[in-house]
Scaffold this motif. Sequence first.
Motif, mmCIF file in Angstrom:
data_model
loop_
_atom_site.group_PDB
_atom_site.id
_atom_site.type_symbol
_atom_site.label_atom_id
_atom_site.label_comp_id
_atom_site.label_asym_id
_atom_site.label_seq_id
_atom_site.Cartn_x
_atom_site.Cartn_y
_atom_site.Cartn_z
ATOM 1 N N ALA A 173 0.834 -1.206 0.000
ATOM 2 C CA ALA A 173 0.000 0.000 0.000
ATOM 3 C C ALA A 173 0.869 1.256 0.000
ATOM 4 O O ALA A 173 0.540 2.255 -0.652
ATOM 5 N N GLY A 174 1.972 1.220 0.745
ATOM 6 C CA GLY A 174 2.876 2.362 0.769
ATOM 7 C C GLY A 174 3.549 2.585 -0.574
ATOM 8 O O GLY A 174 3.784 3.725 -0.989
ATOM 9 N N MET A 175 3.859 1.494 -1.274
ATOM 10 C CA MET A 175 4.498 1.595 -2.595
ATOM 11 C C MET A 175 3.526 2.080 -3.658
ATOM 12 O O MET A 175 3.919 2.810 -4.579
ATOM 13 N N MET A 176 2.260 1.668 -3.544
ATOM 14 C CA MET A 176 1.273 1.939 -4.600
ATOM 15 C C MET A 176 -0.007 2.521 -3.993
ATOM 16 O O MET A 176 -1.014 1.829 -3.861
ATOM 17 N N PRO A 177 0.048 3.774 -3.569
ATOM 18 C CA PRO A 177 -1.117 4.390 -2.915
ATOM 19 C C PRO A 177 -2.168 4.855 -3.921
ATOM 20 O O PRO A 177 -2.539 6.030 -3.975
ATOM 21 N N ASN A 178 -2.626 3.927 -4.769
ATOM 22 C CA ASN A 178 -3.563 4.277 -5.833
ATOM 23 C C ASN A 178 -4.872 3.510 -5.681
ATOM 24 O O ASN A 178 -4.912 2.446 -5.062
ATOM 25 N N ALA A 179 -5.930 4.038 -6.296
ATOM 26 C CA ALA A 179 -7.230 3.358 -6.277
ATOM 27 C C ALA A 179 -7.080 1.984 -6.908
ATOM 28 O O ALA A 179 -6.395 1.809 -7.910
ATOM 29 N N GLY A 180 -7.737 0.991 -6.332
ATOM 30 C CA GLY A 180 -7.684 -0.368 -6.866
ATOM 31 C C GLY A 180 -6.981 -1.340 -5.951
ATOM 32 O O GLY A 180 -7.234 -2.535 -5.988
ATOM 33 N N GLY A 181 -6.055 -0.838 -5.115
ATOM 34 C CA GLY A 181 -5.437 -1.645 -4.085
ATOM 35 C C GLY A 181 -4.871 -2.969 -4.555
ATOM 36 O O GLY A 181 -3.934 -3.011 -5.356
ATOM 37 N N GLN A 182 -5.425 -4.059 -4.050
ATOM 38 C CA GLN A 182 -4.880 -5.386 -4.297
ATOM 39 C C GLN A 182 -4.778 -5.687 -5.786
ATOM 40 O O GLN A 182 -3.828 -6.350 -6.228
ATOM 41 N N TYR A 183 -5.722 -5.211 -6.566
ATOM 42 C CA TYR A 183 -5.678 -5.379 -8.023
ATOM 43 C C TYR A 183 -4.398 -4.761 -8.590
ATOM 44 O O TYR A 183 -3.726 -5.355 -9.447
ATOM 45 N N VAL A 184 -4.036 -3.586 -8.105
ATOM 46 C CA VAL A 184 -2.837 -2.891 -8.567
ATOM 47 C C VAL A 184 -1.580 -3.631 -8.129
ATOM 48 O O VAL A 184 -0.623 -3.783 -8.897
ATOM 49 N N TYR A 185 -1.583 -4.133 -6.875
ATOM 50 C CA TYR A 185 -0.407 -4.853 -6.373
ATOM 51 C C TYR A 185 -0.136 -6.106 -7.208
ATOM 52 O O TYR A 185 1.009 -6.397 -7.559
ATOM 53 N N ILE A 186 -1.208 -6.848 -7.496
ATOM 54 C CA ILE A 186 -1.052 -8.087 -8.267
ATOM 55 C C ILE A 186 -0.558 -7.783 -9.675
ATOM 56 O O ILE A 186 0.303 -8.484 -10.211
ATOM 57 N N GLN A 187 -1.085 -6.708 -10.271
ATOM 58 C CA GLN A 187 -0.676 -6.359 -11.631
ATOM 59 C C GLN A 187 0.809 -6.013 -11.693
ATOM 60 O O GLN A 187 1.520 -6.431 -12.614
ATOM 61 N N ARG A 188 1.298 -5.280 -10.707
ATOM 62 C CA ARG A 188 2.703 -4.865 -10.727
ATOM 63 C C ARG A 188 3.638 -6.061 -10.517
ATOM 64 O O ARG A 188 4.732 -6.098 -11.067
ATOM 65 N N PRO A 206 -1.245 1.541 5.923
ATOM 66 C CA PRO A 206 -0.653 0.516 6.792
ATOM 67 C C PRO A 206 -1.143 0.609 8.242
ATOM 68 O O PRO A 206 -1.424 -0.420 8.874
ATOM 69 N N ARG A 207 -1.267 1.823 8.767
ATOM 70 C CA ARG A 207 -1.731 1.989 10.148
ATOM 71 C C ARG A 207 -3.159 1.513 10.304
ATOM 72 O O ARG A 207 -3.505 0.828 11.280
ATOM 73 N N SER A 208 -4.023 1.881 9.358
ATOM 74 C CA SER A 208 -5.442 1.490 9.460
ATOM 75 C C SER A 208 -5.605 -0.022 9.321
ATOM 76 O O SER A 208 -6.451 -0.622 9.990
ATOM 77 N N LEU A 209 -4.798 -0.649 8.467
ATOM 78 C CA LEU A 209 -4.855 -2.103 8.320
ATOM 79 C C LEU A 209 -4.503 -2.786 9.636
ATOM 80 O O LEU A 209 -5.185 -3.720 10.078
ATOM 81 N N PHE A 210 -3.442 -2.314 10.284
ATOM 82 C CA PHE A 210 -3.034 -2.923 11.549
ATOM 83 C C PHE A 210 -4.057 -2.663 12.650
ATOM 84 O O PHE A 210 -4.501 -3.597 13.338
ATOM 85 N N LEU A 211 -4.470 -1.409 12.806
ATOM 86 C CA LEU A 211 -5.397 -1.060 13.893
ATOM 87 C C LEU A 211 -6.748 -1.746 13.708
ATOM 88 O O LEU A 211 -7.322 -2.279 14.660
ATOM 89 N N GLY A 212 -7.275 -1.718 12.476
ATOM 90 C CA GLY A 212 -8.588 -2.307 12.217
ATOM 91 C C GLY A 212 -8.606 -3.807 12.468
ATOM 92 O O GLY A 212 -9.514 -4.329 13.128
ATOM 93 N N THR A 213 -7.606 -4.527 11.957
ATOM 94 C CA THR A 213 -7.566 -5.978 12.150
ATOM 95 C C THR A 213 -7.295 -6.340 13.615
ATOM 96 O O THR A 213 -7.828 -7.334 14.115
ATOM 97 N N LEU A 214 -6.487 -5.537 14.297
ATOM 98 C CA LEU A 214 -6.224 -5.796 15.723
ATOM 99 C C LEU A 214 -7.498 -5.640 16.543
ATOM 100 O O LEU A 214 -7.825 -6.501 17.384
ATOM 101 N N ILE A 215 -8.233 -4.557 16.304
ATOM 102 C CA ILE A 215 -9.481 -4.305 17.041
ATOM 103 C C ILE A 215 -10.466 -5.453 16.834
ATOM 104 O O ILE A 215 -11.045 -5.984 17.795
ATOM 105 N N VAL A 216 -10.651 -5.860 15.583
ATOM 106 C CA VAL A 216 -11.630 -6.908 15.284
ATOM 107 C C VAL A 216 -11.184 -8.260 15.846
ATOM 108 O O VAL A 216 -12.003 -9.024 16.369
ATOM 109 N N THR A 217 -9.898 -8.562 15.776
ATOM 110 C CA THR A 217 -9.387 -9.819 16.338
ATOM 111 C C THR A 217 -9.685 -9.906 17.831
ATOM 112 O O THR A 217 -10.163 -10.936 18.329
ATOM 113 N N ILE A 218 -9.415 -8.833 18.559
ATOM 114 C CA ILE A 218 -9.693 -8.800 20.006
ATOM 115 C C ILE A 218 -11.180 -8.987 20.271
ATOM 116 O O ILE A 218 -11.589 -9.775 21.141
#
Length: 481
Positions: free
Chosen positions: A69-84, A262-274
């Motif tokens: 996400a830090g490398m590719m902060p563009n709309a599309g997310g995982q789709y963009v990562y896989i393409q690259r 990256p921060r929101s991914l960590f915080l969101g998944t941590l909150i829900v896991t707990i």
Amino acid sequence: MSEEKHELKRSLGLLDATSLVAGSMIGSGIFLVTAAMARDIGSAAWILVIWLVTGLLTMSAALSYGELAGMMPNAGGQYVYIQRAYGKLISFLYGWTVFTVIQTGTIAAVAVAFANYTAVFFPILENKILTIGEGFSFTNKQVLAMFIIALLTFINTKGIRSGKIIQVVFTSAKLIALFALITLGIYIGFHTNTFADNFANMWEAKKTVLEENGTLTITKLSGIALLGAMGATIINSLFSSDAWNNVTFIAGEIKDPKKNIPRSLFLGTLIVTIIYILANIAYLALLPLNGTPDGTVVQNGIMFASQDRVGAAAASAIVGNVGVLVMAALIMVSTFGCNIGLILSGGRLFYAMAKDGLFFKQAGELNNYDVPAKALWVQCLWACFLCLTGRYGDLLAYATFASLLFYILTIGGLFILRKKEPDAERPYKAFGYPFVPILYIIITGLICIDLLIYDTRNTGLGLIIVVLGIPVYYLFMKKKE
């Protein structure tokens, strides 16, 4: 006079992004799937272990996605990562699967869950409008589900601000309600012997099957059989914890995305896991794990909670019969808030595909509110169709295997990009690299192998859905040429 240029606006902060992660993850699953897990594994300790493993897997994946996400902060997310990392064909197959099943199927399933629990207050929703043979019926609940999808789509077309306000409000409401359920459940439950009884033989695993004649078949599990059962039933908790990656789809509208995603991914998944682990502790404190069908709430236990509604049974144990209504209201709030985030983010993925010429051209346009309205409406139409057919549940099951494969591929892309682009800007580097990503790939890969063995039909159909995207890809490429 030149036309006004429309572009995605970076208007979402860390709170908004974290709310989207948590809100998209918490739908109706946490209130239901523990019943199936209890029948599959029959052990309080192993159930908690599975939820813990699910949380650790989800968090490790989220931390790995942070680098991408830090490398590719563009709309599309995982789709963009896989393409690259892998090229356009593989990224299209991901987008194809997301559109045909994963995103739209989840939207449909969550909308129908909302309608199911609304029917607790308005029984008229159960009425059938049309019946064709034994295989198809169209009910008022499906009408409500489609209306909710269309309403939330309309709200999202009016700008990112409208969607984010509703997302934050509903996510906050369901988090508060869940904490209340957990706190009261643990407090009341620990004043009884239920929790101690559930953990008396906590590592003794068994599979319980209710036969057609009403008898119970119980099979003790150990060794390979136990690992196989755990690998099969973990799908329940994994899908209850899914959709955390949706925040990457809207990277083009997040402020300072290289840090906040990256921060929101960590915080969101941590909150829900707990929350998920504590919710299951509350269930085990309030209700016996084992039970018998067709009894009282307590006699049914977690294993045979009415229609698998463990959350409603737990609420009943706290506040009596009114608990069913309380839980129905909570799930309505939860599913409504979940779908606003799913609908908001999904449209951005299809917008990114359209910009690459791999989706309907009009889906790559922004409206006067700087949102991809046409992409949102295409998503809405297909999700409503899945509500109409009633086959969205099957489609979700078929996509389970494919979804896990794409998670493995995406995290594998970390290693490919580290080698291909060693000098690329990486504001955030994956936690525990290379050990944490490798561990995720190994464990998830073993789960996939387990599914191939124990759920061959659904995994095979999931692969078929993915493969069907190959000729569609070449049709788009031909049209593009």
